[in-house]
Design an enzyme around this catalytic site. Structure first.
Site, mmCIF file in Angstrom:
data_model
loop_
_atom_site.group_PDB
_atom_site.id
_atom_site.type_symbol
_atom_site.label_atom_id
_atom_site.label_comp_id
_atom_site.label_asym_id
_atom_site.label_seq_id
_atom_site.Cartn_x
_atom_site.Cartn_y
_atom_site.Cartn_z
ATOM 1 C CE LYS A 1 -0.386 -0.367 5.049
ATOM 2 N NZ LYS A 1 -1.243 -0.792 6.172
ATOM 3 C CE1 TYR B 1 10.013 31.887 4.612
ATOM 4 C CE2 TYR B 1 10.397 29.528 4.412
ATOM 5 C CZ TYR B 1 9.998 30.742 3.861
ATOM 6 O OH TYR B 1 9.580 30.769 2.564
#
Ligand SMILES: *Cc1c(COP(=O)(O)O)cnc(C)c1O
Length: 348
Positions: A35, A244
């Site tokens: 998956k 940042y």
């Protein structure tokens, strides 16, 4: 090298599968969970390699994954669907010969009504309270389900990565209560359950993470290497800030390398403090915040300027990076984004 390179070792993947297969008795079949794009590593190459290694039972979460997998693998292997037979998935399930694990009386009704005679399994909830038929509903739907010949009865362990957890035995006993006496193939264990006692193995196991090299399978071979090119270097003076929010300030002259991966590539923002990258075997601290496409690394202590830095390598495996991010190897792997050039080595 201009883009980050995710190297995936198909031989390590199939070796891990064989090792997991070797942990259960000969008559226990070992499937493979592919998956989420084979846990981020590329379902096409990984599923082909596993099929060539002998996997005949594959598991995916949702019908669209199953449809893609059928195109990759052709008509031979069984493709089991954890989410069962959901409303709207009937055509995909029929056209791509998937085997849905039915999770409720409603799904059973839908399946028998819309696809009579089409192979299915049943997923029972033995205590995880997530997916699967609840024991009270099972009593009610059991005669109808059994009359329609399910090919597999499965359940999933909530705490299998903690061998001493009492939940394991409780779920084992409940699984026995709900299924003993039936002549249908049974499956309880994913990677964690394979590592428990043999009584957890039943007829079929469903490993995922262990195949891809992650804990709780501590003996797994590492399957991935992530190397990222340095795209800019700068020399900072004392007091300069990085990234940042100015969260990192140079205490002395510092050489900083900027490399082109960020949280959009699965380099989780929570790695902003504490992560390390590697130049050969020398650790280099990630400084400042992880941004979407870039991260900044202190390379002041390196003798030469590297052309690339490694995030996943011999010195730092998926689980070590996960620990630095405050998460688990599963999340690191499945977050590895689409921007990497995935290079496959080995044939599996
Ligand atoms: C994802 C999943 C697996 C595989 O689990 P791992 O811990 O990765 O081995 C097996 N069974 C079910 C129901 C799952 O959802």
């Amino acid at each position: 090298m201009s883009s980050p390179i995710l190297s995936i070792d198909l031989d390590a993947i199939t070796d891990n599968w064989r090792a997991l297969d070797g942990l259960s008795a000969n008559q226990v079949e070992t499937g493979a969970v592919v998956k989420a794009n084979a846990y981020g590593l590329g379902v096409e190459q990984v599923a082909r390699a596993l099929a060539a290694a002998g996997v005949q039972q594959f598991f995916v979460a949702v019908a669209t994954e199953g449809a893609a997998l059928r195109k990759i693998l052709g008509s031979g292997p069984t493709l089991n669907l954890f989410c069962g037979h959901l409303d709207g998935d009937t055509d995909l399930i029929r056209d791509h010969q998937m085997t849905p694990m039915l999770n409720s009386p409603e799904q059973l009704g839908r399946h028998l009504g819309l696809l009579p005679g089409h192979e299915f399994g049943v997923q029972l909830d033995t205590g995880m309270s997530r997916l699967g038929v609840q024991p009270s509903d099972w009593q009610e739907m059991r005669p109808t389900a059994l009359a329609a010949d399910p090919v597999l009865i499965m359940s999933h362990l909530a705490c299998a990565d903690e061998p001493g957890h009492p939940m394991n035995r409780q779920q084992l006993e409940r699984f026995h209560d709900l299924t003993d006496g039936l002549t249908i193939s049974r499956s309880l264990s994913a990677t964690g359950g394979i590592l428990l006692e043999a009584e957890y193995h039943f007829d079929l196991t469903r490993p995922g993470i262990g195949i891809y090299g992650g804990l709780p399978f501590a003996d797994a071979l590492q399957t991935v290497n992530l190397s990222v090119p340095v795209i800019q270097i700068r020399e900072l003076q004392k007091g300069a800030s990085v990234g940042y929010g100015n969260t990192w300030i140079a205490k002395e002259k510092t050489r900083v390398a900027t490399i082109a991966v960020g949280y959009a590539d699965g380099i989780l923002r929570s790695l902003s403090s504490g992560a390390k990258l590697y130049h050969e075997n020398t650790p280099c601290p990630l400084i400042g915040r992880v941004s979407m496409d870039l991260i900044t690394v202190d390379i002041t202590h390196l003798r030469d300027v590297p052309t690339s830095l490694d995030l996943l390598c011999a010195e730092q495996d998926v689980d070590q990076l996960a620990t630095a991010a405050g998460t688990i190897g599963y999340e690191i792997l499945t977050s590895l984004g689409p921007r990497y050039e995935r290079r496959y080595k080995g044939h599996g």
